[in-house]
Design an enzyme around this catalytic site. Structure first.
Site, PDB file in Angstrom:
ATOM      1  N   LYS A 241     -15.380   3.378 -14.947  1.00  0.00           N
ATOM      2  CA  LYS A 241     -16.078   2.860 -13.853  1.00  0.00           C
ATOM      3  C   LYS A 241     -17.488   3.237 -13.947  1.00  0.00           C
ATOM      4  CE  LYS A 241     -12.259   1.150 -11.311  1.00  0.00           C
ATOM      5  NZ  LYS A 241     -11.076   1.676 -10.492  1.00  0.00           N
TER       6      LYS A 241
ATOM      7  N   LYS B 170     -16.372  10.716 -10.992  1.00  0.00           N
ATOM      8  CA  LYS B 170     -15.448   9.749 -10.774  1.00  0.00           C
ATOM      9  C   LYS B 170     -14.010  10.245 -11.070  1.00  0.00           C
ATOM     10  CE  LYS B 170     -14.178   5.633 -10.058  1.00  0.00           C
ATOM     11  NZ  LYS B 170     -12.805   6.452  -9.630  1.00  0.00           N
TER      12      LYS B 170
ATOM     13  N   SER C  49     -12.888   3.484  -5.949  1.00  0.00           N
ATOM     14  CA  SER C  49     -12.102   3.089  -7.481  1.00  0.00           C
ATOM     15  C   SER C  49     -11.799   1.651  -7.518  1.00  0.00           C
ATOM     16  CB  SER C  49     -11.179   3.948  -7.614  1.00  0.00           C
ATOM     17  OG  SER C  49     -10.954   3.857  -9.223  1.00  0.00           O
TER      18      SER C  49
ATOM     19  N   SER D 259      -9.788   5.510 -14.800  1.00  0.00           N
ATOM     20  CA  SER D 259     -10.936   4.994 -13.855  1.00  0.00           C
ATOM     21  C   SER D 259     -12.403   5.566 -14.226  1.00  0.00           C
ATOM     22  CB  SER D 259     -10.691   5.041 -12.511  1.00  0.00           C
ATOM     23  OG  SER D 259      -9.822   3.727 -12.246  1.00  0.00           O
TER      24      SER D 259
END
Length: 360
Positions: free
Chosen positions: A54, A213, A106, A51
């Site tokens: 992202k 992140k 997320s 993730s």
């Protein structure tokens, strides 16, 4: 092409050096502003990155210029699974709300809604992700989706180095930086009320953290990208497959802040140059030239100006380059620009006054 070499003499400040390591399969500590690598371990190994992909989804949404637009959730989220913000079909949010849900929680459903709204389809959005990666010099990166899930062997693949380039670029955008650095976000839609807390624990555990992140899939394991700033030094850390990632990031930041100092080599704006060809033009650079240095490196830092004789000078015409060297290694370059000097227009009364003065 004319070359001018300038040697720099900088103030010496003591540092405390210490060894550093991580539990990660790949790890990097990078200076956000110059791109200098301060720590590296397997930084070009291609791995699933989960993730933290992202970050690319978010910056494309921010750069679309549509953050304040309202988005009505449709069938595009029907295939979402894994982590989510659990929006429903028919729910109305702004694109900015979706980016907050993407970065703080997320949200895989948010990623699909963003992709569909920004590019018209998920496939076209993924094309834009890969185009942006090429523009940024992310040579070992391939995106297959906007969220990082490893479905049917089509996850997103990159390296610690490439993801550090991406995060460094994204953090230059004030809107992105604000979103990724937000600890808590409240939202009320036509269907629900949300309170989202950022999954990046470093925002609460490490005072200098500015964003980041998290990521996890069974294939990628734990992935993490974070940023931190202290004493005018802006750093980015990326770890891939690291079961002790938050502590490793904190330790890498402390290593960077303890062993490096950011020096402003040249301030953006007008340059004083001894280049006769451009004496009647405004000559300048658009960005500060900064570089992080360890003790003992300052004496080897120097700049080289290279000019070309451009016959047609319009507004913001590139006329050369400043190269920054650490010893014999080129570590930074910055374009030099020239513009015609605009003389202020004289008022009618000033012209009359000068006319009378010239009579005498």
């Amino acid at each position: 092409m004319k070359k001018i070499i300038v040697f720099l003499f900088l103030l010496c400040i003591p540092f405390t050096a210490k060894a550093i390591g991580t539990s990660a399969s790949s790890a990097i500590l990078m200076d956000q502003d110059s791109g200098r690598i301060l720590y590296a371990s397997n930084i070009h190994e291609v791995r699933s990155v989960a993730s933290i992909s992202k970050v690319m989804t978010a910056i494309l949404a921010v750069e679309s210029g549509k953050l304040k637009n309202k988005v009505t959730i449709g069938d595009e989220i029907s295939g979402a699974h894994g982590s989510g913000i659990y929006v429903k079909k028919g729910e109305i949010l702004t694109l900015e709300d979706l980016v907050y849900g993407l970065m703080l929680r997320s949200g895989n459903d948010a990623s699909l809604a963003i992709a569909h709204y920004v590019a018209g389809s998920v496939d076209e959005f993924v094309n834009q992700m890969n185009q942006k990666a090429v523009e940024l010099g992310m040579k070992d990166t391939t995106f297959y989706n906007p969220n990082g899930l490893d479905d049917e062997e089509e996850g997103n693949y990159s390296t610690a180095y490439d993801m550090a380039i991406l995060m460094s670029y994204a953090m230059q955008n004030p809107e992105f930086a604000k979103i990724t650095g937000t600890k808590k976000y409240k939202l009320k839609t036509n269907m629900n009320t949300y309170i989202w807390y950022n999954k990046n624990k470093l925002l609460n555990q490490y005072d200098y953290t500015t964003g980041g992140k998290t990521g996890f899939t069974k294939k990628a394991r734990r992935t993490l990208v974070t940023s931190a700033s202290k004493d005018n030094l802006n750093l980015v850390v990326v770890t891939l497959n690291d079961g002790n990632d938050f502590l490793d990031h904190k330790n890498l930041f402390e290593y960077g802040f303890s062993n490096y100092q950011n020096y402003q080599v040249l301030k953006k704006g007008n340059l004083e140059i001894e280049e006769e060809y451009y004496k009647n033009y405004q000559v300048y650079i658009k960005n500060n030239i900064t570089y992080p240095l360890q003790e003992g490196e300052k004496e080897t830092l120097h700049m080289e100006y290279q000019f070309i004789k451009n016959k047609t000078i319009k507004e913001e015409t590139e006329i050369g380059t400043i190269y920054l060297y650490l010893g014999d290694k080129e570590v930074r370059k910055e374009p030099i620009y020239a513009s015609p000097i605009v003389k202020p227009k004289k008022s009618f009364f000033t012209k009359i006054k000068e006319w009378f003065q010239n009579l005498w």
